[in-house]
Design an enzyme around this catalytic site. Structure first.
Site, PDB file in Angstrom:
ATOM      1  N   SER A 155      -7.932 -11.586 -18.611  1.00 54.03           N
ATOM      2  CA  SER A 155      -7.606 -11.231 -19.989  1.00 54.03           C
ATOM      3  C   SER A 155      -7.153 -12.425 -20.821  1.00 54.03           C
ATOM      4  O   SER A 155      -7.122 -12.336 -22.058  1.00 54.03           O
ATOM      5  CB  SER A 155      -6.526 -10.149 -20.011  1.00 54.03           C
ATOM      6  OG  SER A 155      -5.351 -10.592 -19.374  1.00 54.03           O
ATOM      7  N   LYS A 171       0.924  -4.658 -23.134  1.00 58.92           N
ATOM      8  CA  LYS A 171       0.696  -5.943 -23.795  1.00 58.92           C
ATOM      9  C   LYS A 171       1.039  -5.864 -25.278  1.00 58.92           C
ATOM     10  O   LYS A 171       1.715  -6.753 -25.829  1.00 58.92           O
ATOM     11  CB  LYS A 171      -0.755  -6.380 -23.613  1.00 58.92           C
ATOM     12  CG  LYS A 171      -1.122  -6.757 -22.193  1.00 58.92           C
ATOM     13  CD  LYS A 171      -2.598  -7.127 -22.080  1.00 58.92           C
ATOM     14  CE  LYS A 171      -2.968  -7.500 -20.649  1.00 58.92           C
ATOM     15  NZ  LYS A 171      -4.412  -7.808 -20.501  1.00 58.92           N
TER      16      LYS A 171
END
Length: 804
Positions: free
Chosen positions: A708, A751
């Site tokens: 990511s 996140k």
């Protein structure tokens, strides 16, 4: 023998008796029974009958008994012999004696080598003890002579020859009964005398002897003796039959077996069945109660027959006994009734756990199905999540909501396949596996069974425990689970199995396929704050003996504790921090400070010390070669810059910051993309063969991995190559390809929440994660502008600003 000691003198005993004589005495009617006053000789476990011309021997050793004998010898040698109620009592009083005894005349007293005294005495007549005259140094009592009653003389005379015939049979069968006893009985001229002679000759229990002594009516006493003789003959004949039968089947070396068979047969004939008095009978009684399947009853009865034929002390008998205990104590049919009240279950789950909406919804769906379909299969759930998020306590809440029993087994460190399936019963010390052990503990066939730490199973030469779990956690097979020890199929289909694991890595795919995986992500900051306010603070104050208002956390105090003093997915560290505050408050109260505490944000370091953790934050200004990435950690989302520096060299790429293999591959892909698209991206002309690229992610002590961060790496690299700055209020996440496409990634919620906590205003994410962003809290979506991109070029347009 009773204790011995120094005897008091006769003169002192006489003085004591004279003092006692001065007290009140029971009234005696003028035409009533004959009254006597005699010293009392207590007997333990023996009864003396009044039989003429028959001398009985007693061993005397107690001080009070010796004193009574000495007193009798000094007077007319008469003494009152009475059995004591408790044979084990050493020092007795008048109240400890039976009511009826025998007046006896001492014929002779002999001193024995061991220091005791043998007394030879002849029973004269029955005497009922009325009251004590003195009890020290010996008991002296007043008694009335008991006269015999002969209300049915003809009946008693007719019963005499029949009784004598039975007694003759007993003498023939029992070698321990002397022939002289039968001769005395044959010469008895009265029914009462015959009854007393026979009663004194038989080895009866003290209770029966005393009962015969107390019966005044002659015919009634003789009838009781007749009944006792019949029972004695039956026992003796049965003993002889057993002895003859066993002698034909076994040899002389099996004497122990003979004695056991005799005892078993005699006990059965006396009406004391083995089902009441032996362990074998208890097992048989349990199996015949009808609470077991037919296969269990058949196997149990077979093992009982084996146990019955074994010597009690043999190792194999112990193994069979243990097997029968497990077989009869396991729940085979007993079950609890499910409580399918949906609203009640929802209240219980909400009261014990904050958040976890998807998990709660799945459990309520199961309860709803159980309400409509009683025979539906129980689910096999697997809660996967970091430590401290409430996996185990959630299982307990499920059991409470369903009104089921809850059992838990931890598989951490288990390496032996036999821990699950058990050992063969042929081994010494063998026992079932942990599954059946917990079922026995639950006591029902439908508990909530939690298998904790599933991912901590090990494998070695003893087998693979996870392979043994394939049958346990398969709804198609566990209806006939086979344990090596039991060797009888056991139904586990009604059990709700809940497995827990921190990660699925390393678990066999076949095992994962059998379970419904329910992910429990780490709590975000808002959820931790709500849990602390609703659950943790009140509980810790109560456990530390404080009132609910003894410590008040002002707005921002708990948030600061969460951010700066804990770094975890669960709330265990938060619980310890709150407990530390409660302990400080308890200490202050013990020192005399009684005012309630108000903990503000600035007061937290005073109580807990300097902050232990620092969450990532955005850059203060735009910079070249630095892009902000967001990572998902066990403690939630956190920001970390990705720094890229260029230097003359030999075309190498250097990666630092404790990066994992996947993240390193993302950096190589970013460099390849930049080199291939240099012209299209209008990068300055550079010879990459003479350029070294250094990619560094700070917090080098923390491991980092995953694809990511690829988008942040490529943005930082192109920023360094193009000498363009990256916006400081922006963060990026996404996986990149060599063609420049941005692929979706996981853990968007933590996140984004981590970025929101750090003050991020722009969040670049892949278009494939649009649905994940829609599930975020409303206030987060209002504060953050989401930029959805499908390519690296689109991300660069939003991330890069004017050149330096």
């Amino acid at each position: 023998m009773a204790d011995t000691g120094v005897m008091r003198s006769t003169s002192q005993a006489t003085a004591d008796r004279g003092a006692a004589d001065a007290g009140p005495r029971p009234a005696q009617p003028s035409d009533g029974p004959i009254e006597v006053e005699l010293p009392v000789l207590p007997l333990r476990g023996e009864t003396l009958f009044p039989i003429a011309d028959t001398v009985n021997s007693f061993v005397v050793g107690r001080e009070q008994s010796l004193a009574a004998i000495e007193e009798a010898l000094s007077l007319d040698r008469r003494v009152l012999v009475i059995s004591q109620q408790d044979p084990d009592a050493e020092s007795v009083t008048f109240a400890d004696l039976h009511e009826v005894g025998t007046e006896a005349k001492i014929a002779r007293v002999l001193k024995l080598p061991d220091g005791s005294t043998s007394v030879l005495a002849e029973g004269i007549r029955r005497v009922r003890a009325i009251a004590p005259v003195s009890e020290h140094p010996f008991i002296r009592a007043i008694g009335w002579v008991v006269e015999e009653l002969d209300e049915a003389p003809n009946q008693a005379r007719e019963l005499m020859p029949l009784t004598l015939e039975l007694f003759h049979h007993v003498v023939e069968l029992n070698e321990a009964t002397p022939d002289e006893a039968y001769i005395r009985a044959m010469n008895a001229d009265a029914p009462g005398a015959l009854a007393d002679i026979i009663a004194a000759s038989l080895n009866l229990v003290p209770g029966t002897q005393q009962e015969l002594l107390e019966i005044r009516e002659v015919s009634e006493r003789l009838r009781l003796v007749y009944t006792v003789l019949e029972e004695e003959i039956r026992v003796l004949e049965l003993e002889r039959e057993v002895r003859e039968e066993v002698r034909e089947e076994v040899d002389k070396d099996q004497r122990e077996f003979i004695l056991r068979e005799q005892l078993r047969t005699i006990t059965k004939e006396l009406g004391e069945t083995s089902a009441q008095n032996t362990e074998i009978g208890e097992f048989r009684e349990k199996l015949e109660a009808g609470r077991y399947p037919a296969a269990v009853i058949e196997r149990g009865l077979k093992e009982i027959d084996r146990l019955n034929a074994m010597p009690p002390g043999s190792p194999e008998a112990s193994m069979v006994r243990n097997y029968l205990e497990w077989l009869t104590e396991l729940p085979w049919k007993k079950r609890t009734r499910d409580n399918t009240d949906i609203r009640r279950a929802a209240r219980i789950l909400d009261a014990h756990h904050h958040g976890l909406d998807r998990v709660k919804e799945r459990l309520l769906e199961y309860i709803a199905v159980r309400r409509l379909a009683r025979q539906s299969r129980s689910p096999i759930l697997c809660f996967v999540g970091p430590p401290g998020v409430g996996k185990t306590s959630l299982g307990q809440s499920i059991a409470q909501a369903l009104s089921r029993k809850f059992v838990r087994v931890s598989l951490g460190g288990v390496r032996d396949e036999a821990e699950i399936r058990g050992h063969r019963m042929t081994y010494i010390g063998s026992m079932p596996g942990r599954v059946l052990q917990m079922m026995r503990q639950a006591g029902t066939v439908n508990p909530v069974f939690m298998i904790d730490e599933l991912d901590k199973l090990g494998v070695d030469f003893r087998g693979d425990p996870s392979a043994a779990l394939l049958e346990v956690l398969d709804p198609e097979q566990n209806a006939a689970f086979s344990d090596h020890y039991l060797e009888i199929p056991y139904d586990l289909s009604r059990v709700i199995f809940i497995a827990t694991a921190n990660t699925l890595d390393g678990l066999p795919p076949a095992l994962i396929d059998r379970m419904e995986v329910v992910e429990l992500p780490g709590y975000v900051e808002d959820e931790k704050l709500a849990i602390a306010e609703r659950f943790l603070v009140p509980r810790e104050l109560e456990e530390h003996g404080l009132e609910t208002d003894a410590v008040r956390f002002k707005p921002g105090a708990l948030t600061r504790i969460i951010r700066e003093y804990t770094r975890e997915a669960g709330v265990r560290g938060l619980t310890r921090s709150i407990a530390a505050v409660a302990r400080k408050r308890a200490l202050a109260r013990a020192e005399g400070t009684d005012s309630n505490w108000k903990i503000r944000s600035r007061d937290v370091p005073k109580v807990l010390g300097p902050p232990r953790f620092r969450f990532g934050s955005t850059e203060s200004e735009a910079s070249i070669g630095t892009a902000m990435a967001v990572f998902n950690t066990p403690a939630g989302g956190d920001l970390s810059p990705v720094e890229v520096s260029l230097a003359p060299g030999t075309g190498q790429i250097l990666l630092t910051g404790l990066l994992g293999d996947v993240m390193k591959e993302s950096a190589h892909a970013a460099l390849t993309y930049a080199r291939a698209r240099a012209g299209r991206l209008m990068l300055p002309q550079r010879d990459f063969a003479d350029l070294d690229v250094h990619v560094h992610v700070p917090s080098g002590a923390l491991p980092k991995d995953g694809p990511s961060a690829g988008l942040a790496v490529v943005v930082a690299l192109i920023s360094a190559l193009a000498r363009k700055r990256v916006r400081h209020d922006l963060t990026l996440t996404g996986e990149i390809t060599l063609q420049g496409r941005v692929l979706p990634v996981g853990s968007i919620k933590p996140k984004v929440l981590g970025a929101h906590r750090a003050g991020v205003r722009l969040f670049v994410l892949p278009k494939g994660n649009r649905q994940d962003a829609a599930e975020l809290p409303a206030h987060v979506r209002r504060d953050i502008q989401f930029i959805e991109v499908a390519s690296v070029e689109a991300a660069l347009r939003h991330a890069l600003v004017d050149p330096e």
